[in-house]
Scaffold this motif. Structure first.
Motif: not given
Lengths: 296, 259
Positions: B187-194
């Protein structure tokens, strides 16, 4: 089970199937990075050195042109000064919120706002500052009402000075984020020991605190420098590409706005990568030295 | 005692000044977004924006690019980082170097290299989906770090052996054992990517694709108040993404990639 087998048989026997799986799991990722990061960079290298008749230094030599030198000088001044501003202000702010006496709520508020501000950059940041300090910005007009005409006094948001003010908006929070672990690593015992030996605040910082923090501060500075050096969206949106900075020059070449060849663009990009390589080497050295104190 | 008190006054003054510097641009942008010329303030900038098809298209483009970037990142990165931790520790230094390489090659230099190297096929290079290629690279330092930290905290060997002895293949192992155990890292990786992709401007601008940031820049040339409104929207998106990163636990919300 697998491990005991691997331990007993000669390496060559077990190696084959393991290698095959390694290729399957790691191969695609390595391929991706190679194809879309390493190869394009190598392509720049090749492009910058090849003219109509093969190998040439012509395009690298073009980096010596007045316009290009200006761009590099501007970029380096902007990056080093904005990194210094970030280092000093961010460092002091981080120290203030981490002090034992500081209110708890303040600390979590500042660190979480820093996470947002460090990521709030690019085009929106440029427009936020145009609304604030642009020639018709709120603060500009407000100061004019007080009799202070910023633009008559030589300030312009669309200059290197203006960009430094804007860059501080992501440099300071970034500094707070990266320096917090190092400041937290300063142990209370060190200060107590120094105070028992008669050190005052200033002597403690001069002889204990700052020397221990120095490698961390250096690596933070280098990170901030690189962060500003490769910035493109913010200066582009702010100055519409008119201020000479290396990233902006490259984009002008790529979009055909100037009469420069793609090879010149490649040479410029290569120059940028060269600066960043030097920066990252320094970073690695400083980070390793910082790690010595951080592990405790 | 006296010294401590004096310090806290100057300290408080510094914090206050910094607070002003960080809050005033947001307030100014907010006020500016309601400005209708002269003394008039109202919602016209926002109302105009809602009716602009290009805004929704660009927002949608950026959002679906972000989702594609996350998908591609996970497909390439999860197996690699998993295997590195489980069986191929020797690759760790290489992975660490590769994950900081995107810092060494600035986005504008990477886009120059990519355009020089890949000129076709046009069904791929000619569509906005091509942006996913550099976006995965751009997000790599953050996504790799998040996954690396996440996997380090798991007992991969036990998990692997347990699931394999129950008959799971590699696919089942990754999808049904690994991924559920990594939710907060993912989730952390995905949110940073967004956050990174929603604000990304360099690649999209040079390659002439109409993403959200490119659209904000375009609007800024014609209507400053509408650009201010979009700036606020963009700040809210960043804020939500970072809030998500902080809430999902690992806390290390780091620098983004869209300067």
């Amino acid at each position: 089970m697998q491990e005991t087998v691997a331990g007993k048989t000669p390496a060559g026997v077990r190696l084959r199937p393991v290698n095959w799986l390694t290729v399957l799991f790691i191969g695609p990722f390595l391929f991706y990075v190679f194809a879309f990061l390493v190869l394009p960079s190598l392509r720049l290298l090749q492009q910058a050195f090849s003219g109509e008749h093969g190998f040439t230094f012509k395009y690298i030599a073009q980096l010596g042109q007045a316009q290009t030198v200006t761009a590099f000088v501007n970029s380096i001044i902007l990056s080093s000064v904005s990194a210094l501003v970030g280092l000093l202000i961010g460092g002091v702010l981080a120290y203030l919120i981490l002090r034992p006496g500081a209110p708890r709520g303040l600390r979590s508020m500042v660190t979480s706002f820093s996470a947002v501000a460090a990521n709030f950059a690019g085009v929106p940041l440029a427009f936020a500052f145009i609304s604030t300090l642009g020639s018709l910005g709120l603060v500009t007009l407000w100061l004019k009402g007080l009799g202070i005409n910023l633009y008559a006094q030589g300030f312009s948001l669309y200059s290197v000075t203006g960009l430094i003010v804007v860059y501080a908006y992501f440099q300071i929070p970034l500094m707070i984020i990266v320096i917090t672990p190092a400041i937290e690593g300063l142990r209370g015992e060190w200060r107590e020991a120094a105070e028992n030996l008669g050190a005052n605040q200033w002597v403690y910082w001069r002889h204990v605190g700052l020397p221990i923090l120095l490698p961390s501060l250096m690596s933070a500075y280098i990170l901030l420098f690189g962060n500003a050096f490769s910035a493109y969206a913010t200066p582009y949106a702010l100055t519409s590409g008119s201020l000479a900075l290396v990233p902006v020059e490259i984009s002008n070449v790529l979009s055909g706005n100037v009469m420069l060849s793609p090879q010149t663009g490649a040479a410029l990009a290569l120059g940028m990568i060269a600066v960043m390589v030097v920066i990252m080497l320094f970073y690695a050295i400083a980070a390793r030295r910082a790690g010595r104190w951080m592990r405790r | 005692m006296n010294g401590a008190l004096r310090m806290s006054w100057s300290g408080a003054a510094m914090l206050l000044l910094a607070g002003v510097y960080f809050v005033v641009p947001l307030i100014a942008t907010g006020i500016f977004s309601f400005w209708e010329g002269g003394d008039h303030y109202g919602l016209s900038a926002y109302i105009n924006l809602i009716h602009q098809r290009e805004l929704w298209e660009s927002l949608w483009t950026s959002l679906h690019l972000a989702l594609e970037t996350i998908a591609v990142t996970l497909v390439f990165l999860i197996p690699a980082v998993f295997w590195m931790h489980l069986k191929a520790k020797a690759f760790k230094p290489l992975f660490d170097v590769l994950s900081v390489l995107p810092f060494v090659v600035p986005p504008i230099a990477l886009v120059a290299g990519l355009t020089a190297l890949y000129t076709g096929p046009s069904w791929f290079v000619g569509t906005a989906n091509f942006l996913v290629v550099p976006y995965v690279i751009l997000a790599l330092p953050y996504t790799y770090r998040a996954l690396d930290v996440g996997m380090r905290s798991l007992d991969l060997k036990t998990l692997t052996e347990a699931s394999q002895s129950l008959g799971a293949g590699w696919g089942t192992l990754i999808l049904r054992v690994l991924v559920p155990n990594l939710t907060s890292a993912l989730a952390g990786a995905a949110l940073l990517t967004i956050a990174i992709v929603m604000g990304e401007f360099t690649f999209a601008n040079v390659l002439l694709f109409n993403t959200f940031a490119v659209y904000i820049n375009y609007i800024g040339q014609t209507s400053a108040t509408e650009a201010a409104a979009l700036t606020l929207l963009s700040f809210v998106i960043t804020w939500l993404a970072m809030l998500g990163v902080l809430l999902t636990g690992r806390g290390q919300a780091q620098l983004g990639g869209a300067r």
